[in-house]
Write an enzyme that holds these catalytic residues in place. Structure first.
Site, PDB file in Angstrom:
ATOM      1  CE  LYS A  29       1.326  27.059   6.942  1.00 28.98           C
ATOM      2  NZ  LYS A  29       2.199  26.172   7.668  1.00 28.98           N
ATOM      3  N   PRO A 118       4.341  24.628  -3.912  1.00 33.16           N
ATOM      4  CG  PRO A 118       6.598  24.158  -3.639  1.00 33.16           C
ATOM      5  CD  PRO A 118       5.587  25.239  -3.454  1.00 33.16           C
ATOM      6  CB  ALA A 124      -0.736  26.605   4.189  1.00 31.79           C
ATOM      7  N   GLY A 125      -0.357  25.294   0.732  1.00 30.32           N
ATOM      8  CA  GLY A 125      -0.823  25.593  -0.628  1.00 30.32           C
ATOM      9  C   GLY A 125      -2.279  25.190  -0.842  1.00 30.32           C
ATOM     10  CB  SER A 127      -4.807  26.183   3.558  1.00 31.40           C
ATOM     11  OG  SER A 127      -4.703  24.968   4.254  1.00 31.40           O
ATOM     12  CB  ALA A 128      -3.019  29.185  -0.531  1.00 29.33           C
ATOM     13  CG  ASP A 160      -2.612  25.915   8.012  1.00 25.30           C
ATOM     14  OD1 ASP A 160      -2.643  26.210   9.215  1.00 25.30           O
ATOM     15  OD2 ASP A 160      -1.815  25.078   7.531  1.00 25.30           O
TER      16      ASP A 160
HETATM   17  O1  C5P Z   1      -7.126  21.220   9.373  1.00 21.77           O
HETATM   18  P1  C5P Z   1      -6.391  20.476   8.334  1.00 21.77           P
HETATM   19  O2  C5P Z   1      -7.300  19.641   7.475  1.00 21.77           O
HETATM   20  O3  C5P Z   1      -5.473  21.316   7.533  1.00 21.77           O
HETATM   21  O4  C5P Z   1      -5.476  19.438   9.123  1.00 21.77           O
HETATM   22  C1  C5P Z   1      -4.855  18.357   8.486  1.00 21.77           C
HETATM   23  C2  C5P Z   1      -4.415  17.363   9.527  1.00 21.77           C
HETATM   24  O5  C5P Z   1      -3.330  17.879  10.300  1.00 21.77           O
HETATM   25  C3  C5P Z   1      -5.462  16.984  10.536  1.00 21.77           C
HETATM   26  O6  C5P Z   1      -6.253  15.917  10.075  1.00 21.77           O
HETATM   27  C4  C5P Z   1      -4.633  16.569  11.737  1.00 21.77           C
HETATM   28  O7  C5P Z   1      -4.124  15.261  11.561  1.00 21.77           O
HETATM   29  C5  C5P Z   1      -3.440  17.501  11.654  1.00 21.77           C
HETATM   30  N1  C5P Z   1      -3.602  18.706  12.485  1.00 21.77           N
HETATM   31  C6  C5P Z   1      -3.529  18.600  13.855  1.00 21.77           C
HETATM   32  N2  C5P Z   1      -3.657  19.713  14.639  1.00 21.77           N
HETATM   33  C7  C5P Z   1      -3.834  20.927  14.067  1.00 21.77           C
HETATM   34  C8  C5P Z   1      -3.903  21.057  12.670  1.00 21.77           C
HETATM   35  C9  C5P Z   1      -3.779  19.926  11.897  1.00 21.77           C
HETATM   36  O8  C5P Z   1      -3.361  17.498  14.402  1.00 21.77           O
HETATM   37  N3  C5P Z   1      -3.936  22.006  14.845  1.00 21.77           N
END
Ligand code: C5P
Length: 347
Positions: A29, A118, A124-125, A127-128, A160
């Site tokens: 994405k 990558p 967002a690989g 997450s994918a 994501d």
């Molecule tokens: O949700 P995810 O694990 O993908 O997020 C990774 C990191 O990105 C979180 O630990 C946080 O530090 C940051 N993040 C954030 N605010 C968001 C999404 C991600 O601060 N809305």
């Protein structure tokens, strides 16, 4: 638990012994708008974002096994964790937790990830791959979870992951996990420039906070209660960007691309400034850091323009490699059915 009706006894009359493997395809994405609000008390940031899935896919295959395992091949495979830190493994664990251990038809599950997206690139690989594992296990185990139920589990796994399930073009709220399809027409042609370096998402959000604090300190603005000074109110959806998406005209969309994390990514990798400028110098309609970076995404007029732009950007030497991709792309989809002849179910 999501509900007992999704337990092992709900597997229908197929012979579980014949189910060998299920493969799902999942998109990368880019965020067409990424507006970042103040840091919340849980460390996340409230977002208003417009996700756009790109036709650059990882594939995730799940199959019954004696023990759990993860294997990764392809782009950046060596740096993907293979233990419980792997996002796809966490997604499978969250699904089992939600439905109940009886959903598994074998002691373990093998997760094989073939990467083209990558790693740590702002696409967002990870997450994918989590989304792919969710839809593939839902199919493998005939768990019967609806897309809403899968989205709920996805939200627990990562911000994501819900969008990777949905695909297309969508508005994301909350920390990004609350996704709604957006009205958008047409196909967009993009060039992605992959950087030699990687950026960790938490580090980029932290840099964004630091830049805002520094800006607020130098302007004398008071901080807000969240401890993130310098943020003027909650972020809002760019209605002009939404109108451009409805028109399907890339020339309208290009100048409206925006990413609040871009200054933070540039502060960590100053070479990105030059990479973005090279887009404009070579006729791109818009150039932006993708998500938390460091991949840069350039919008082209059409397929031919994208190919020309890719060649020109390669010549500038501002990146490791380039690809051309289209968007929007579909979300996580099962592409190879189990071997028992059951039709593939659509959540
Ligand atoms: O949700 P995810 O694990 O993908 O997020 C990774 C990191 O990105 C979180 O630990 C946080 O530090 C940051 N993040 C954030 N605010 C968001 C999404 C991600 O601060 N809305």
């Amino acid at each position: 638990m999501v509900g007992d009706r999704y337990g092992a006894s709900d597997g229908g009359d197929y012979d579980r012994g014949t189910v060998s493997a299920v493969t799902a395809r999942v998109p990368a994405k880019v965020n067409l708008q990424l507006s970042v609000g103040p840091r919340r008390s849980d460390g996340y940031h409230d977002l208003v974002t417009v996700f756009h899935a790109l036709a650059l896919f990882d594939e995730v295959t799940v199959s019954p096994a004696e023990a759990d395992s993860v294997s990764v091949t392809g782009e950046g495979a060596g740096s993907v964790p293979l233990d419980s830190g792997n996002l796809a493994a966490r997604a499978v664990a969250a699904l089992v937790e939600a439905v109940g251990p009886g959903v598994r038809d074998s002691p373990g599950v093998t997760i094989e990830i073939r990467k083209r997206i990558p790693v740590a690139a702002g696409l967002a690989g990870g997450s994918a791959d989590a989304a792919g594992a969710l839809v593939a296990c839902n199919e493998l185990w005939s768990a019967g979870l609806s897309s809403r139920e899968l989205a709920e589990i996805a939200g627990q796994v990562g911000s994501d992951v819900g969008f990777a399930l949905l695909g297309g073009t969508a508005i994301g709220l909350g920390r990004g996990e609350l996704v709604t399809p957006a009205l958008a027409t047409g196909t967009y042609y993009w060039v992605l420039a992959f950087a030699a370096e990687r950026l960790a998402t938490p580090a980029v959000y932290a840099a964004c906070d630091r830049l805002r604090e520094a800006r607020a300190a130098s302007s004398g603005a008071p901080g807000d209660a969240s401890g993130s000074p310098g943020v003027a109110g909650p972020p809002a959806l760019n209605t002009r960007l939404m109108a451009a998406l409805r028109s399907g005209d890339p020339a309208e969309l290009g100048p409206l691309l925006s990413n609040d994390l871009q200054p933070a990514a540039i502060s960590l990798l100053p070479g990105l400034r030059r990479a973005l400028a090279a887009g404009g110098e070579n006729g791109s309609l818009g150039a932006i850091v993708s998500g938390s970076g460091p991949t840069c995404a350039y919008l082209a007029r059409d397929g031919k323009h994208a190919r020309d732009l890719a060649v020109a950007l390669t010549g500038t030497g501002v990146c490791r490699s380039v690809v051309t991709v289209t968007g929007p792309a579909p979300g996580a989809s099962v592409i190879s059915a189990p071997a028992d002849g059951r039709p593939v179910s659509q959540p």
